[in-house]
Scaffold this motif. Structure first.
Motif, short mmCIF file in Angstrom:
data_model
loop_
_atom_site.label_atom_id
_atom_site.label_comp_id
_atom_site.label_asym_id
_atom_site.label_seq_id
_atom_site.Cartn_x
_atom_site.Cartn_y
_atom_site.Cartn_z
N THR A 26 0.94 18.11 3.50
CA THR A 26 -0.34 18.50 2.90
C THR A 26 -1.09 17.26 2.43
OG1 THR A 26 0.72 20.50 2.07
CG2 THR A 26 -1.39 19.93 1.11
N GLY A 27 -2.39 17.27 2.63
CA GLY A 27 -3.21 16.19 2.10
C GLY A 27 -3.21 16.25 0.58
N LEU A 28 -3.00 15.12 -0.05
CA LEU A 28 -2.91 15.08 -1.50
C LEU A 28 -4.19 14.53 -2.13
CD1 LEU A 28 -1.08 15.56 -3.97
CD2 LEU A 28 -0.23 13.23 -3.67
N ASP A 29 -4.62 13.35 -1.67
CA ASP A 29 -5.76 12.71 -2.33
C ASP A 29 -6.19 11.49 -1.52
OD1 ASP A 29 -7.63 12.35 -4.36
OD2 ASP A 29 -6.14 12.55 -5.94
N THR A 30 -7.31 10.92 -1.94
CA THR A 30 -7.78 9.63 -1.43
C THR A 30 -8.08 8.78 -2.66
OG1 THR A 30 -8.77 10.73 0.47
CG2 THR A 30 -9.44 8.47 0.06
N ILE A 31 -7.45 7.61 -2.72
CA ILE A 31 -7.50 6.77 -3.92
C ILE A 31 -7.96 5.36 -3.54
CG2 ILE A 31 -6.07 5.74 -5.76
CD1 ILE A 31 -6.38 8.74 -6.05
N HIS A 32 -8.71 4.73 -4.43
CA HIS A 32 -9.08 3.33 -4.23
C HIS A 32 -7.81 2.48 -4.37
CE1 HIS A 32 -10.78 -0.63 -4.92
NE2 HIS A 32 -11.89 -0.16 -4.36
N PRO A 33 -7.66 1.45 -3.53
CA PRO A 33 -6.45 0.63 -3.58
C PRO A 33 -6.12 0.05 -4.97
CG PRO A 33 -7.67 0.13 -1.60
CD PRO A 33 -8.53 1.06 -2.42
N LEU A 34 -7.13 -0.26 -5.76
CA LEU A 34 -6.86 -0.83 -7.09
C LEU A 34 -6.28 0.20 -8.06
CD1 LEU A 34 -10.01 -3.10 -7.59
CD2 LEU A 34 -7.69 -3.78 -6.91
N LYS A 35 -6.40 1.48 -7.73
CA LYS A 35 -5.92 2.54 -8.61
C LYS A 35 -4.63 3.19 -8.13
CE LYS A 35 -10.56 3.64 -10.19
NZ LYS A 35 -11.60 4.64 -10.29
N ILE A 36 -4.11 2.75 -6.98
CA ILE A 36 -2.99 3.45 -6.35
C ILE A 36 -1.70 3.41 -7.18
CG2 ILE A 36 -2.31 1.49 -4.88
CD1 ILE A 36 -2.20 5.22 -3.89
#
Length: 136
Positions: A26-36
């Motif tokens: 399941t798709g969970l999210d899309t996050i900016h690399p600095l916040k991963i």
């Protein structure tokens, strides 16, 4: 335990996860690399993850693509921050094109197909499904 997959990009990281029985991706999210890392630390407090799958960017001739050094840096950060979770690399060629095709086939409009966050999340799902298919 769950398995988590990442479609790494310098602007966004698409994240997908399996259910605890590792049957459904399941798709969970899309996050900016600095916040991963903060995102993962919070997620891992409530959900155990046994393995990370990271898309390995390759060109058609099987050589690393231009984004490979960025992905390698991301993998090193994961290893350093979560040393107890093994990481597997999986060829990610065509996942973005397949994600766009899935969105188009789902009946969503042109605007959805151009939503890069949605494409990245679905790319991570496709990557995870690929891993699940080879692990049976």
């Amino acid at each position: 335990m769950r398995v988590m997959a990442f479609d790494y990009g310098t602007k966004r990281i698409g994240i997908a996860v399996t259910d605890p029985m590792q049957i459904i991706a399941t798709g969970l999210d899309t996050i900016h690399p600095l916040k991963i890392i903060d995102y993962l630390k919070k997620y891992l407090q409530t959900e155990p993850v046994e393995r990370f799958i990271v898309g390995e960017p390759k060109q058609m001739d099987n050589t690393p693509s231009q984004s490979a050094p960025h992905v390698k840096g991301f993998v090193n950060l994961l290893k350093k921050t979560f040393p107890e979770i093994p990481i597997e690399m999986l060829d990610e060629r065509f996942t973005s094109k397949m994600a766009s095709a899935v969105i188009a086939q789902s009946g969503m409009g042109k605007k959805a197909r151009q939503n890069k966050e949605l494409v990245d999340t679905i790319s991570a799902v496709i990557l995870l499904q690929g891993w699940m298919g080879k692990s049976f």
